[in-house]
Design a protein around this motif. Structure first.
Motif, PDB file in Angstrom:
ATOM      1  N   LEU A 368       8.115  -2.796   1.268  1.00 36.78           N
ATOM      2  CA  LEU A 368       7.220  -3.936   1.402  1.00 36.78           C
ATOM      3  C   LEU A 368       6.133  -3.706   2.453  1.00 36.78           C
ATOM      4  O   LEU A 368       4.959  -3.989   2.223  1.00 36.78           O
ATOM      5  CB  LEU A 368       8.055  -5.174   1.758  1.00 36.78           C
ATOM      6  CG  LEU A 368       7.289  -6.473   1.930  1.00 36.78           C
ATOM      7  CD1 LEU A 368       6.699  -6.907   0.603  1.00 36.78           C
ATOM      8  CD2 LEU A 368       8.205  -7.561   2.472  1.00 36.78           C
ATOM      9  N   PHE A 369       6.526  -3.170   3.617  1.00 31.74           N
ATOM     10  CA  PHE A 369       5.553  -3.003   4.702  1.00 31.74           C
ATOM     11  C   PHE A 369       4.420  -2.070   4.295  1.00 31.74           C
ATOM     12  O   PHE A 369       3.248  -2.332   4.574  1.00 31.74           O
ATOM     13  CB  PHE A 369       6.240  -2.485   5.969  1.00 31.74           C
ATOM     14  CG  PHE A 369       7.094  -3.523   6.646  1.00 31.74           C
ATOM     15  CD1 PHE A 369       6.895  -4.874   6.386  1.00 31.74           C
ATOM     16  CD2 PHE A 369       8.092  -3.160   7.545  1.00 31.74           C
ATOM     17  CE1 PHE A 369       7.671  -5.840   6.988  1.00 31.74           C
ATOM     18  CE2 PHE A 369       8.870  -4.123   8.160  1.00 31.74           C
ATOM     19  CZ  PHE A 369       8.664  -5.467   7.880  1.00 31.74           C
ATOM     20  N   VAL A 370       4.801  -0.981   3.630  1.00 28.34           N
ATOM     21  CA  VAL A 370       3.779  -0.038   3.183  1.00 28.34           C
ATOM     22  C   VAL A 370       2.843  -0.729   2.192  1.00 28.34           C
ATOM     23  O   VAL A 370       1.620  -0.587   2.261  1.00 28.34           O
ATOM     24  CB  VAL A 370       4.416   1.211   2.552  1.00 28.34           C
ATOM     25  CG1 VAL A 370       3.352   2.113   1.954  1.00 28.34           C
ATOM     26  CG2 VAL A 370       5.223   1.971   3.589  1.00 28.34           C
ATOM     27  N   ALA A 371       3.436  -1.504   1.288  1.00 28.36           N
ATOM     28  CA  ALA A 371       2.620  -2.208   0.288  1.00 28.36           C
ATOM     29  C   ALA A 371       1.640  -3.157   0.971  1.00 28.36           C
ATOM     30  O   ALA A 371       0.456  -3.206   0.623  1.00 28.36           O
ATOM     31  CB  ALA A 371       3.519  -2.966  -0.678  1.00 28.36           C
ATOM     32  N   ILE A 372       2.133  -3.887   1.973  1.00 27.61           N
ATOM     33  CA  ILE A 372       1.248  -4.816   2.682  1.00 27.61           C
ATOM     34  C   ILE A 372       0.147  -4.047   3.408  1.00 27.61           C
ATOM     35  O   ILE A 372      -1.033  -4.411   3.366  1.00 27.61           O
ATOM     36  CB  ILE A 372       2.061  -5.681   3.674  1.00 27.61           C
ATOM     37  CG1 ILE A 372       2.989  -6.620   2.876  1.00 27.61           C
ATOM     38  CG2 ILE A 372       1.142  -6.485   4.570  1.00 27.61           C
ATOM     39  CD1 ILE A 372       3.938  -7.418   3.740  1.00 27.61           C
ATOM     40  N   ALA A 373       0.540  -2.929   4.041  1.00 27.49           N
ATOM     41  CA  ALA A 373      -0.454  -2.113   4.741  1.00 27.49           C
ATOM     42  C   ALA A 373      -1.528  -1.637   3.776  1.00 27.49           C
ATOM     43  O   ALA A 373      -2.724  -1.671   4.089  1.00 27.49           O
ATOM     44  CB  ALA A 373       0.226  -0.927   5.408  1.00 27.49           C
ATOM     45  N   LEU A 374      -1.105  -1.236   2.575  1.00 31.41           N
ATOM     46  CA  LEU A 374      -2.074  -0.743   1.592  1.00 31.41           C
ATOM     47  C   LEU A 374      -3.002  -1.856   1.118  1.00 31.41           C
ATOM     48  O   LEU A 374      -4.154  -1.612   0.767  1.00 31.41           O
ATOM     49  CB  LEU A 374      -1.342  -0.141   0.389  1.00 31.41           C
ATOM     50  CG  LEU A 374      -0.686   1.213   0.631  1.00 31.41           C
ATOM     51  CD1 LEU A 374       0.171   1.603  -0.557  1.00 31.41           C
ATOM     52  CD2 LEU A 374      -1.724   2.271   0.915  1.00 31.41           C
ATOM     53  N   LEU A 375      -2.471  -3.080   1.106  1.00 35.17           N
ATOM     54  CA  LEU A 375      -3.311  -4.197   0.668  1.00 35.17           C
ATOM     55  C   LEU A 375      -4.267  -4.643   1.773  1.00 35.17           C
ATOM     56  O   LEU A 375      -5.334  -5.186   1.500  1.00 35.17           O
ATOM     57  CB  LEU A 375      -2.431  -5.373   0.227  1.00 35.17           C
ATOM     58  CG  LEU A 375      -1.722  -5.171  -1.120  1.00 35.17           C
ATOM     59  CD1 LEU A 375      -0.738  -6.294  -1.385  1.00 35.17           C
ATOM     60  CD2 LEU A 375      -2.732  -5.073  -2.251  1.00 35.17           C
TER      61      LEU A 375
END
Lengths: 402, 249
Positions: A368-375
């Motif tokens: 999740l954290f990586v996904a949020i960072a990418l967004l």
């Protein structure tokens, strides 16, 4: 094998209902593969909006032209990252370019991406900004002036003839760019739509649905950014522009909604072998993300709001408020659309006899954290872009509006 | 002295040339897996006799041991399903892996209409969707009809796993590359049988060469009513089933 994975899969196994093939316990494409089509969709949508301005010479929407292009670029730069991070061997990704397997839809990714980035987006931006770059390189202080000079490729010609050529070039690039943007996201839809093993994905409508939802999300994003950034830059929101773009958004949502309803009715009416498991999928596993978020909050409510705004004579402030709420809901809805396609397509067994669950990692690379960072990353890039290449405050932009 | 235009021109040609060179270099290295073995003389397939399978699971164990398949019950190159069709027409399916044995189901014999075992493995399709979608050509069909994965080339994108209609593929947690049944390619090129066939106590698995009329597989295809899994997907499997029940997917 690492015990953590074994532990996770054992948990998955306990959530399985009915029968799934034993290799299906592990969900292969997680949150990062949801983020990827979401981001490319935003790119394609933002670019298509920018192209509308150029192709059809829509003066009202001019204030968002540069913003839309820069948004497309900021998101395009991040677009390959979720794919790269989800690979088992990211360091081998160059093989897609060097030895592509030409029958693979995915192998085309590199080429479509590079074509779009290099031949379309960067080129159009360069011609759009060239005159300003030349002017800024004279006025700005160090080191910005050097950056501008290098980025303008040391061109100095701002004569009327040169600028006229820039405009002509932009028109030509746009003509190539619109089909390219269609290709970029239609092709992402094709990656899913061509999988005949998976009845949730394998549909000829998939590229079209992806494309329309991309346009919807891209326009909604540009509206959102315009409403946030323009006041911050002291520009003020141009209501004529806002009304015009929102009406585009309105029509795009209607087309998107129609396509999805058509897909739904078609499946229901044909009622093929997979219909039972798909019904269980949408009524159980995807109930909230499909019916509540994607359809109700992401489409019906914004549509109702936009109809209300169109038919009632509301004050500017109320209109802005409603528009703002709508675009946020639409954004949420489109993200749910991507989720429902990517994750939903893996929650049922290809034996059509059982369902499984997706448990998102939180901290892992595919978490999740990586996904949020990418967004978040594209917004940071965009902020830098807007600092270096202002989208407004330029004479040419003002001229264009007036 | 090379001018800029020339440099750019050459760069444009250089990039695909590197790709071409790599491809040629790769092909140059491909040689017969065993001296004297000519893949063009063979076309392998497998027949599975549903009536003979007793669900002992020895094939699954043999496969895991032979091919270093992770022991955990989430990764299988071959597995055995047990179908129980009840009198009310409901169907229960179970993967009968020894590690998962969680007996305690309430089915009594009186409820059961019919029951049988179905061994599953990669169908080694003639028209394989997994090969079609692989972006780098890491998954390929050999001349002798086996679909293999080059784990040195696979980038781990898992598109092939999505494309396989039979759930025959998984991502190997050790190598991070796609993994699947190879018909024990390292054995068959030496004239040996695949491990699962070798250990099957009832000869429910029949391995053979479709190009040899004398092979047991050709006889199997002649004597049995055979069918393939998910025929409507036009994958043209080379794993064929004898007396398969219509409920099996």
């Amino acid at each position: 094998m690492n015990p953590e994975l074994a532990q996770r899969l054992t948990e998955h196994l306990s959530e399985v209902t009915g029968f799934i093939y034993p290799n299906e316990v592990e969900i292969q494409w997680g949150i990062l593969v949801v983020v990827y089509p979401y981001i490319t969709g935003l790119v394609a949508g933002a670019f298509i909006l920018a192209s509308l301005v150029q192709l059809f010479n829509v003066k009202e929407v001019q204030p968002t032209y540069r913003l839309a292009l820069l948004t497309a670029l900021a998101f395009l730069l991040i677009a390959p990252l979720p794919l790269l991070l989800h690979l088992g061997h990211p360091l081998r990704s160059y093989e897609i370019f060097l030895t592509p397997q030409l029958k693979s839809a995915m192998a085309m990714f590199g080429f479509v991406y590079l074509w779009y980035l290099m031949a379309v987006l960067l080129l159009e931006l360069w011609f759009e900004y060239r005159k300003d770059l030349v002017l800024w390189s004279k006025n700005a202080g160090f080191p910005l002036n050097s950056i501008y000079r290098v980025l303008s490729f040391f061109s100095t010609d701002v004569s009327e003839r040169a600028v006229a050529f820039d405009h002509k070039a932009i028109r030509v690039i746009t003509l190539i760019g619109v089909p390219s943007a269609f290709l970029l996201h239609g092709y992402v839809g094709f990656i899913f739509g061509s999988v005949k093993a998976n009845p949730w994905w394998g549909s000829v409508l998939m590229p079209l649905v992806f494309l329309m939802s991309a346009i919807v999300s891209g326009i909604a994003l540009v509206i959102f950014l315009y409403m946030v950034v323009a006041p911050l830059k002291g520009e003020g929101v141009d209501m004529r522009c806002l009304d015009k773009i929102t009406s585009y958004l309105f029509y795009a949502v209607i087309v998107d909604f129609t396509l999805e309803v058509l897909d739904f009715i078609h499946r229901l009416y044909q009622s093929e072998e997979s219909i039972k498991i798909l019904s269980r999928l949408v009524m159980d596993k995807l109930f909230v993300s499909l019916w509540v978020i994607q359809v109700l909050l992401g489409m019906l409510v914004p549509l109702a709001v936009m109809v209300a705004v169109k038919s009632l004579k509301l004050t500017e402030e109320l209109r802005r408020l409603f528009y703002f709420a709508s675009v946020i809901l639409i954004q949420l809805g489109i993200f749910a659309t991507r989720w429902n396609v990517v994750i939903g397509g893996q929650l049922f067994s290809k034996s059509f006899r059982g369902l499984t669950t997706y448990k998102m990692e939180v901290v892992g690379i595919e978490g999740l954290f990586v996904a949020i960072a990418l967004l978040i990353a594209p917004f940071i890039i965009l902020t830098v872009f807007l600092k270096i290449f202002p989208a407004w405050e330029t004479e040419s932009a003002h001229e264009a509006i007036s | 002295m090379i001018d800029r235009r020339k440099f750019l021109k050459r760069a444009v040609f250089f990039i695909p040339a590197v790709g071409l060179f790599r491809r040629l270099a790769g092909d140059a290295q491909a040689k017969a897996p065993v001296a004297g073995y000519d893949p063009s003389n063979h076309l392998y397939g497998m027949g599975i006799d549903i009536d003979k399978c007793i669900g002992c699971g020895r094939c699954v164990e043999a496969c895991k041991t032979e091919n270093n398949v992770p022991k955990e019950p989430f990764f299988f190159r071959t597995w055995v399903e047990r179908y129980t069709i009840k009198k009310d027409d409901s169907v229960e399916v179970e993967n009968i892996d020894v590690r998962l044995r969680k007996r305690g189901d309430t089915t009594t014999e009186a409820d059961v209409l019919r029951s049988f075992f179905v061994p599953k493995l990669c169908n080694q399709c003639q028209n394989p969707p997994c090969v079609q979608v692989c972006p780098v050509g890491a998954t390929f069909s050999t001349e002798d009809g086996v679909v293999l994965v080059d784990s040195n080339r696979c980038i781990g994108c898992r598109y092939c796993i999505q494309a396989c209609p039979y759930g025959a593929r998984f991502l190997n947690p050790e190598t991070k590359t796609a993994d699947k049944c190879t018909f024990c390619y390292h054995r068959i090129v030496k004239g040996l049988l695949p491990a699962c066939v070798e250990v099957c106590p009832t000869q429910a698995r029949v391995f053979g060469d479709l190009k040899s009329m004398a092979s047991r597989l050709v006889r199997f295809k002649r004597m049995k009513r055979i069918t393939v899994l998910k025929a409507h997907l036009n994958t043209e499997p080379k794993v064929v089933y004898g007396n398969l029940d219509g409920e099996v997917r």
